[in-house]
Motif scaffolding. Sequence first.
Motif, PDB file in Angstrom:
ATOM      1  N   VAL A 181       0.831  -1.206   0.000  1.00  0.00           N
ATOM      2  CA  VAL A 181       0.000   0.000   0.000  1.00  0.00           C
ATOM      3  C   VAL A 181       0.863   1.252   0.000  1.00  0.00           C
ATOM      4  O   VAL A 181       0.551   2.236  -0.685  1.00  0.00           O
ATOM      5  CB  VAL A 181      -0.971  -0.023   1.198  1.00  0.00           C
ATOM      6  CG1 VAL A 181      -1.665   1.332   1.356  1.00  0.00           C
ATOM      7  CG2 VAL A 181      -2.007  -1.128   1.008  1.00  0.00           C
ATOM      8  N   ALA A 182       1.943   1.229   0.729  1.00  0.00           N
ATOM      9  CA  ALA A 182       2.848   2.382   0.712  1.00  0.00           C
ATOM     10  C   ALA A 182       3.386   2.616  -0.696  1.00  0.00           C
ATOM     11  O   ALA A 182       3.425   3.758  -1.181  1.00  0.00           O
ATOM     12  CB  ALA A 182       4.001   2.151   1.689  1.00  0.00           C
ATOM     13  N   ALA A 183       3.780   1.536  -1.364  1.00  0.00           N
ATOM     14  CA  ALA A 183       4.324   1.679  -2.717  1.00  0.00           C
ATOM     15  C   ALA A 183       3.270   2.129  -3.713  1.00  0.00           C
ATOM     16  O   ALA A 183       3.580   2.842  -4.677  1.00  0.00           O
ATOM     17  CB  ALA A 183       4.934   0.346  -3.159  1.00  0.00           C
ATOM     18  N   LEU A 184       2.024   1.722  -3.509  1.00  0.00           N
ATOM     19  CA  LEU A 184       0.937   2.111  -4.407  1.00  0.00           C
ATOM     20  C   LEU A 184       0.501   3.556  -4.222  1.00  0.00           C
ATOM     21  O   LEU A 184       0.047   4.202  -5.175  1.00  0.00           O
ATOM     22  CB  LEU A 184      -0.277   1.200  -4.206  1.00  0.00           C
ATOM     23  CG  LEU A 184      -0.194  -0.227  -4.729  1.00  0.00           C
ATOM     24  CD1 LEU A 184      -1.397  -1.032  -4.232  1.00  0.00           C
ATOM     25  CD2 LEU A 184      -0.134  -0.256  -6.260  1.00  0.00           C
ATOM     26  N   THR A 185       0.625   4.074  -3.024  1.00  0.00           N
ATOM     27  CA  THR A 185      -0.002   5.363  -2.716  1.00  0.00           C
ATOM     28  C   THR A 185       0.967   6.482  -2.352  1.00  0.00           C
ATOM     29  O   THR A 185       0.561   7.641  -2.281  1.00  0.00           O
ATOM     30  CB  THR A 185      -1.001   5.204  -1.551  1.00  0.00           C
ATOM     31  OG1 THR A 185      -0.296   4.769  -0.373  1.00  0.00           O
ATOM     32  CG2 THR A 185      -2.090   4.189  -1.898  1.00  0.00           C
ATOM     33  N   GLU A 186       2.225   6.147  -2.103  1.00  0.00           N
ATOM     34  CA  GLU A 186       3.182   7.160  -1.648  1.00  0.00           C
ATOM     35  C   GLU A 186       4.349   7.281  -2.619  1.00  0.00           C
ATOM     36  O   GLU A 186       4.684   6.333  -3.328  1.00  0.00           O
ATOM     37  CB  GLU A 186       3.720   6.785  -0.256  1.00  0.00           C
ATOM     38  CG  GLU A 186       2.642   6.655   0.814  1.00  0.00           C
ATOM     39  CD  GLU A 186       3.180   6.057   2.104  1.00  0.00           C
ATOM     40  OE1 GLU A 186       4.415   5.827   2.167  1.00  0.00           O
ATOM     41  OE2 GLU A 186       2.389   5.824   3.023  1.00  0.00           O
ATOM     42  N   ASP A 187       4.974   8.439  -2.627  1.00  0.00           N
ATOM     43  CA  ASP A 187       6.175   8.644  -3.432  1.00  0.00           C
ATOM     44  C   ASP A 187       7.393   8.055  -2.714  1.00  0.00           C
ATOM     45  O   ASP A 187       7.376   7.829  -1.505  1.00  0.00           O
ATOM     46  CB  ASP A 187       6.397  10.134  -3.681  1.00  0.00           C
ATOM     47  CG  ASP A 187       5.297  10.753  -4.540  1.00  0.00           C
ATOM     48  OD1 ASP A 187       4.699  10.006  -5.350  1.00  0.00           O
ATOM     49  OD2 ASP A 187       5.045  11.967  -4.386  1.00  0.00           O
ATOM     50  N   GLY A 188       8.443   7.841  -3.473  1.00  0.00           N
ATOM     51  CA  GLY A 188       9.700   7.420  -2.878  1.00  0.00           C
ATOM     52  C   GLY A 188       9.997   5.938  -2.953  1.00  0.00           C
ATOM     53  O   GLY A 188      11.038   5.492  -2.442  1.00  0.00           O
TER      54      GLY A 188
END
Length: 291
Positions: A181-188
């Motif tokens: 989810v972090a990779a899908l929704t956040e930059d970096g």
Amino acid sequence: MVGSTESGLTCAMTTDTHPGQLTLVLGSSGTTGRRVVERLAERGVPTRHGSRSAEPPFDWADETTWPSVLENVTAAYIVYYPDLVAPGALDRVRRFAELAVAGGVRRLVLLSGRGEELAQAAERAVLDSGADATIVRCAFFAQNFSEKGFEEFVRSGTVALPAPVVGEPFVHADDIADVVVAALTEDGHAGQVYELTGPRLLTFEESVAEIAKATGRDIDYQRISAEEFIAGLTAQGIPEEEAEVFAEIFGTVLDGRNSHLTDGVQRALGRPPRDFAQYTQEAAATGVWDS
């Protein structure tokens, strides 16, 4: 062993009210997929389920279903069924990634496995697709003992697996979902390969002992042949193809090549991974292992 029971869009949002802003989750009712869907819903992210029973339907074996499921999608979580080591997986994942990028998908996150040569070839295909791609390369799921068919073994009082006597850093599926989810929704996270493990090594016999402790039951562990393992899974109604893939994984990536810890969860989320003991306590509390 990804199920296909869920369908449709999550949240009260549709492709009409939010055109071009959908996140596609393949294997949306599977071990990691359903957790990803739940987390995206909590964030208010419009999400499309990718499965044979969804609308529109998605089937890895039927490429005519791929364009429709990618309509209005800008990010996608790719889970290949039954596993990236299965015949034809590499070519299909490559073609799907190319189609996704051509259709405007900007972010791709691929679920992969540690120490699998064919899986790493699929990783390269996704990373080279032109999307902002992230690889989530995982150790053996802790939840295989409660959500993948092994729960029947636990309930019977004897867990019989074709696992060598090596340490495995079992990873919690909630940690996988958090990273996805972090990779899908956040930059970096673009271009990152996150290799996810738990915080310690356990042999399968030791892991079964921890399950026994959490349940307060006597549960034995037995090492069996791959043929016996396949027969046991198919007797539970698991398709033979899936059982054979699982047996192949036991015979290759569980040969000691992955008997080491990594910092993938820490790098992706800034916190340590969940321990196997936390998993056993959570699973035991649900009653899934009650005889």
